[in-house]
Write a protein that holds these residues in place. Structure first.
Motif, PDB file in Angstrom:
ATOM      1  N   SER A 336       0.828  -1.207   0.000  1.00 59.95           N
ATOM      2  CA  SER A 336       0.000   0.000   0.000  1.00 59.95           C
ATOM      3  C   SER A 336       0.863   1.257   0.000  1.00 59.95           C
ATOM      4  CB  SER A 336      -0.932  -0.006   1.218  1.00 59.95           C
ATOM      5  OG  SER A 336      -1.833  -1.093   1.147  1.00 59.95           O
ATOM      6  N   VAL A 337       1.926   1.239   0.787  1.00 61.87           N
ATOM      7  CA  VAL A 337       2.835   2.399   0.801  1.00 61.87           C
ATOM      8  C   VAL A 337       3.508   2.554  -0.558  1.00 61.87           C
ATOM      9  CG1 VAL A 337       4.928   3.353   1.838  1.00 61.87           C
ATOM     10  CG2 VAL A 337       3.207   2.253   3.287  1.00 61.87           C
ATOM     11  N   GLU A 338       3.907   1.435  -1.163  1.00 61.84           N
ATOM     12  CA  GLU A 338       4.547   1.496  -2.480  1.00 61.84           C
ATOM     13  C   GLU A 338       3.586   2.029  -3.544  1.00 61.84           C
ATOM     14  OE1 GLU A 338       5.799  -2.510  -2.977  1.00 61.84           O
ATOM     15  OE2 GLU A 338       7.651  -2.254  -1.781  1.00 61.84           O
ATOM     16  N   ARG A 339       2.323   1.627  -3.492  1.00 59.67           N
ATOM     17  CA  ARG A 339       1.337   2.121  -4.458  1.00 59.67           C
ATOM     18  C   ARG A 339       1.130   3.623  -4.294  1.00 59.67           C
ATOM     19  NH1 ARG A 339      -3.912  -1.114  -3.434  1.00 59.67           N
ATOM     20  NH2 ARG A 339      -4.649   0.052  -5.265  1.00 59.67           N
ATOM     21  N   LEU A 340       1.093   4.073  -3.073  1.00 59.24           N
ATOM     22  CA  LEU A 340       0.944   5.513  -2.829  1.00 59.24           C
ATOM     23  C   LEU A 340       2.159   6.267  -3.343  1.00 59.24           C
ATOM     24  CD1 LEU A 340      -0.615   7.845  -1.501  1.00 59.24           C
ATOM     25  CD2 LEU A 340       0.514   7.262   0.656  1.00 59.24           C
ATOM     26  N   GLN A 341       3.330   5.716  -3.086  1.00 59.30           N
ATOM     27  CA  GLN A 341       4.554   6.370  -3.535  1.00 59.30           C
ATOM     28  C   GLN A 341       4.619   6.429  -5.066  1.00 59.30           C
ATOM     29  OE1 GLN A 341       8.092   4.612  -1.916  1.00 59.30           O
ATOM     30  NE2 GLN A 341       9.385   6.354  -2.449  1.00 59.30           N
ATOM     31  N   ARG A 342       4.193   5.363  -5.737  1.00 58.92           N
ATOM     32  CA  ARG A 342       4.210   5.355  -7.202  1.00 58.92           C
ATOM     33  C   ARG A 342       3.259   6.414  -7.766  1.00 58.92           C
ATOM     34  NH1 ARG A 342       4.469  -0.336  -6.735  1.00 58.92           N
ATOM     35  NH2 ARG A 342       2.200  -0.497  -7.086  1.00 58.92           N
ATOM     36  N   ALA A 343       2.102   6.548  -7.164  1.00 58.09           N
ATOM     37  CA  ALA A 343       1.146   7.545  -7.648  1.00 58.09           C
ATOM     38  C   ALA A 343       1.739   8.943  -7.567  1.00 58.09           C
ATOM     39  CB  ALA A 343      -0.150   7.469  -6.841  1.00 58.09           C
ATOM     40  N   ILE A 344       2.483   9.206  -6.490  1.00 54.51           N
ATOM     41  CA  ILE A 344       3.121  10.529  -6.339  1.00 54.51           C
ATOM     42  C   ILE A 344       4.259  10.688  -7.344  1.00 54.51           C
ATOM     43  CG2 ILE A 344       4.333  12.057  -4.744  1.00 54.51           C
ATOM     44  CD1 ILE A 344       1.345  11.529  -4.122  1.00 54.51           C
ATOM     45  N   GLU A 345       5.077   9.634  -7.484  1.00 59.20           N
ATOM     46  CA  GLU A 345       6.199   9.708  -8.419  1.00 59.20           C
ATOM     47  C   GLU A 345       5.722   9.873  -9.862  1.00 59.20           C
ATOM     48  OE1 GLU A 345       8.246   6.105  -7.608  1.00 59.20           O
ATOM     49  OE2 GLU A 345       9.367   6.915  -5.891  1.00 59.20           O
ATOM     50  N   HIS A 346       4.573   9.274 -10.200  1.00 56.72           N
ATOM     51  CA  HIS A 346       4.007   9.407 -11.550  1.00 56.72           C
ATOM     52  C   HIS A 346       3.273  10.724 -11.753  1.00 56.72           C
ATOM     53  CE1 HIS A 346       3.782   4.709 -11.859  1.00 56.72           C
ATOM     54  NE2 HIS A 346       5.021   5.170 -11.916  1.00 56.72           N
ATOM     55  N   ALA A 349      -2.769  12.305 -10.622  1.00 53.53           N
ATOM     56  CA  ALA A 349      -3.931  12.569  -9.787  1.00 53.53           C
ATOM     57  C   ALA A 349      -4.955  11.445  -9.908  1.00 53.53           C
ATOM     58  CB  ALA A 349      -4.565  13.905 -10.184  1.00 53.53           C
ATOM     59  N   GLU A 350      -5.010  10.836 -11.099  1.00 52.03           N
ATOM     60  CA  GLU A 350      -5.963   9.744 -11.301  1.00 52.03           C
ATOM     61  C   GLU A 350      -5.615   8.550 -10.416  1.00 52.03           C
ATOM     62  OE1 GLU A 350      -4.372  11.332 -13.654  1.00 52.03           O
ATOM     63  OE2 GLU A 350      -5.978  12.432 -14.720  1.00 52.03           O
ATOM     64  N   GLU A 351      -4.339   8.169 -10.383  1.00 56.32           N
ATOM     65  CA  GLU A 351      -3.921   7.047  -9.541  1.00 56.32           C
ATOM     66  C   GLU A 351      -4.182   7.350  -8.064  1.00 56.32           C
ATOM     67  OE1 GLU A 351      -0.014   5.372 -10.130  1.00 56.32           O
ATOM     68  OE2 GLU A 351      -0.026   5.967 -12.250  1.00 56.32           O
ATOM     69  N   PHE A 352      -3.860   8.578  -7.678  1.00 60.18           N
ATOM     70  CA  PHE A 352      -4.039   8.979  -6.287  1.00 60.18           C
ATOM     71  C   PHE A 352      -5.516   8.943  -5.901  1.00 60.18           C
ATOM     72  CE2 PHE A 352      -4.475  11.933  -2.751  1.00 60.18           C
ATOM     73  CZ  PHE A 352      -3.403  11.597  -1.950  1.00 60.18           C
ATOM     74  N   THR A 353      -6.359   9.466  -6.784  1.00 55.94           N
ATOM     75  CA  THR A 353      -7.802   9.457  -6.529  1.00 55.94           C
ATOM     76  C   THR A 353      -8.326   8.038  -6.410  1.00 55.94           C
ATOM     77  OG1 THR A 353      -8.097  11.556  -7.690  1.00 55.94           O
ATOM     78  CG2 THR A 353     -10.055  10.168  -7.430  1.00 55.94           C
ATOM     79  N   ALA A 354      -7.831   7.144  -7.266  1.00 56.69           N
ATOM     80  CA  ALA A 354      -8.256   5.740  -7.219  1.00 56.69           C
ATOM     81  C   ALA A 354      -7.884   5.110  -5.879  1.00 56.69           C
ATOM     82  CB  ALA A 354      -7.625   4.965  -8.365  1.00 56.69           C
ATOM     83  N   LEU A 355      -6.694   5.455  -5.364  1.00 58.87           N
ATOM     84  CA  LEU A 355      -6.280   4.926  -4.069  1.00 58.87           C
ATOM     85  C   LEU A 355      -7.194   5.448  -2.954  1.00 58.87           C
ATOM     86  CD1 LEU A 355      -2.384   5.234  -4.309  1.00 58.87           C
ATOM     87  CD2 LEU A 355      -3.760   3.160  -4.527  1.00 58.87           C
ATOM     88  N   MET A 356      -7.501   6.737  -3.013  1.00 59.46           N
ATOM     89  CA  MET A 356      -8.389   7.318  -2.002  1.00 59.46           C
ATOM     90  C   MET A 356      -9.764   6.664  -2.049  1.00 59.46           C
ATOM     91  SD  MET A 356      -6.878   9.905  -0.258  1.00 59.46           S
ATOM     92  CE  MET A 356      -8.004  11.272   0.054  1.00 59.46           C
ATOM     93  N   GLU A 357     -10.270   6.436  -3.272  1.00 60.99           N
ATOM     94  CA  GLU A 357     -11.592   5.816  -3.406  1.00 60.99           C
ATOM     95  C   GLU A 357     -11.581   4.372  -2.906  1.00 60.99           C
ATOM     96  OE1 GLU A 357     -12.558   6.373  -7.488  1.00 60.99           O
ATOM     97  OE2 GLU A 357     -13.263   8.444  -7.214  1.00 60.99           O
ATOM     98  N   GLU A 358     -10.484   3.665  -3.173  1.00 60.04           N
ATOM     99  CA  GLU A 358     -10.365   2.294  -2.691  1.00 60.04           C
ATOM    100  C   GLU A 358     -10.353   2.268  -1.174  1.00 60.04           C
ATOM    101  OE1 GLU A 358      -7.120  -1.365  -2.768  1.00 60.04           O
ATOM    102  OE2 GLU A 358      -7.129   0.087  -4.421  1.00 60.04           O
TER     103      GLU A 358
END
Length: 363
Positions: A336-346, A349-358
């Motif tokens: 989960s931390v790695e997915r969050l970090q990837r969204a920031i590195e990329h 906003a779409e990836e980040f929003t998807a994580l928040m919604e999940e």
């Protein structure tokens, strides 16, 4: 020239300030006295409900109490959330008082003896008090206990009606193996946070003729209100033993949850391993120098993490290391931390929003 001193902190202003503070002090004492009176009345209500075999908690009445508090706050010009907070605290204190009164009057342990192994630990002391409140003659078997208490508990062990092991899981397993050659006569129960290290020892003890139950109080020793707490009763295959330990909490407001003992640790990987690891990791990630700023989120997480890292390292290590399901929970935390970090590195906003919604969907 101004002939008064009120605006300048002079004698007249000081006198008025002292008068106001004195009046506030009087009001504080009155509030405390009224709170004590309210709890006393609530205990009388609790006794009437006990005699009528009615439950302690009456949710409809609690709603009526809160509605009344909101109405009174509006009439008095008091902030409604403040009034709600005051009344909720009083309701919690009243329920807690009723809870313990009912435990004492139920007298589940009247005329019985109990031994708490590890009774000088924090949860051990909680159980010593809890059992004593239920009428048990109870003693602690612990290296930290007095010589007299250890002598009494050791002599009582073979014939005690109830033996509770508040020792850590691995230590409890070793104790059970020692008892297998000549088991105590009474019901034996552990309160371990994980059960895997105990399973084989429980079976050996049962094969020797012992009556063995297993429970897990999902709260710490500082708890005062069992209403907010779960107590897990694990099925070891001995229904009579399970019934005996269930009776300990039947008169309280705790929620009793029944699980097969073999399923316990899989669920605890989420309830304990993941929760504790998240809090510990957050504490470790904080900067060495405290931040001079405050936020509600930071404050809430700091408070949670502070409580976790002040618990027993030995107990918390066993929760992490001795549960065979911990690895999966820790892998999910790292992922989960790695997915969050990837969204920031990329910069996505779409990836980040998807994580928040999940996350929103899971909470």
């Amino acid at each position: 020239m101004n002939d008064t001193n009120e605006d300048h902190g002079g004698p007249a202003g000081d006198h008025q300030l002292l008068e106001l503070r004195h009046r506030i002090g009087q009001l504080d004492r009155e509030i405390v006295a009224r709170a004590a009176e309210r709890i006393s009345l609530a205990r009388e209500v609790g006794e009437i409900k006990r005699q009528a075999a009615r439950p302690i908690v009456d949710y409809a009445q609690e709603r009526a109490v809160l509605d009344r508090a909101r109405e009174a706050a509006g009439e008095a010009g008091l902030d409604v959330p403040l009034a709600e907070s005051l009344i909720v605290s009083l309701v919690r204190a009243s329920v807690s008082a009723q809870d313990w009164d009912r435990v004492r009057r139920a007298s589940v342990g009247a005329g019985k003896t109990a031994v708490v192994v590890g009774g000088e630990g924090r949860m051990g002391r909680w159980f010593v008090r809890f059992l004593a409140d239920q009428g048990y003659t109870v003693g602690s078997l612990d290296v930290q206990a007095s010589a007299d208490e250890n002598a009494w508990a050791d002599a009582a062990l073979a014939t005690a009606d109830l033996i509770v092991s508040a020792a850590p899981p691995v230590a409890t397993a070793q104790i059970y193996d020692e008892w297998a050659s000549q088991p105590p006569r009474g019901v034996i129960a552990d309160i371990a946070s994980i059960k895997t290290p105990l399973l084989a020892s429980i079976r050996r003890l049962q094969a020797a003729g012992a009556r063995v139950a297993s429970l897990h109080p999902m709260f710490g020793p500082s708890v005062v209100l069992l209403r907010d707490c779960d107590v897990v009763i694990c099925d070891t295959g001995d229904a009579d033993a399970a019934a005996e330990v269930t009776r300990l909490f039947a008169s309280t407001t705790a929620r009793l949850v029944y699980l097969p003992v073999a399923e316990h640790d899989r669920l605890m990987a989420d309830a304990l391993t993941l929760a504790h690891a998240t809090a510990i990791a957050f504490a470790l990630a904080l900067p060495n120098a405290p931040t001079p700023l405050r936020s509600t989120t930071l404050g809430a997480l700091q408070s949670l993490a502070a409580n976790v890292v002040r618990e027993s390292p030995d107990v918390y290590f066993e929760i992490q290391a001795r549960n065979p399901h911990s690895r999966d929970a820790l892998d999910r935390l790292r992922s989960s931390v790695e997915r969050l970090q990837r969204a920031i590195e990329h910069d996505s906003a779409e990836e980040f929003t998807a994580l928040m919604e999940e996350g929103r969907a899971k909470t």
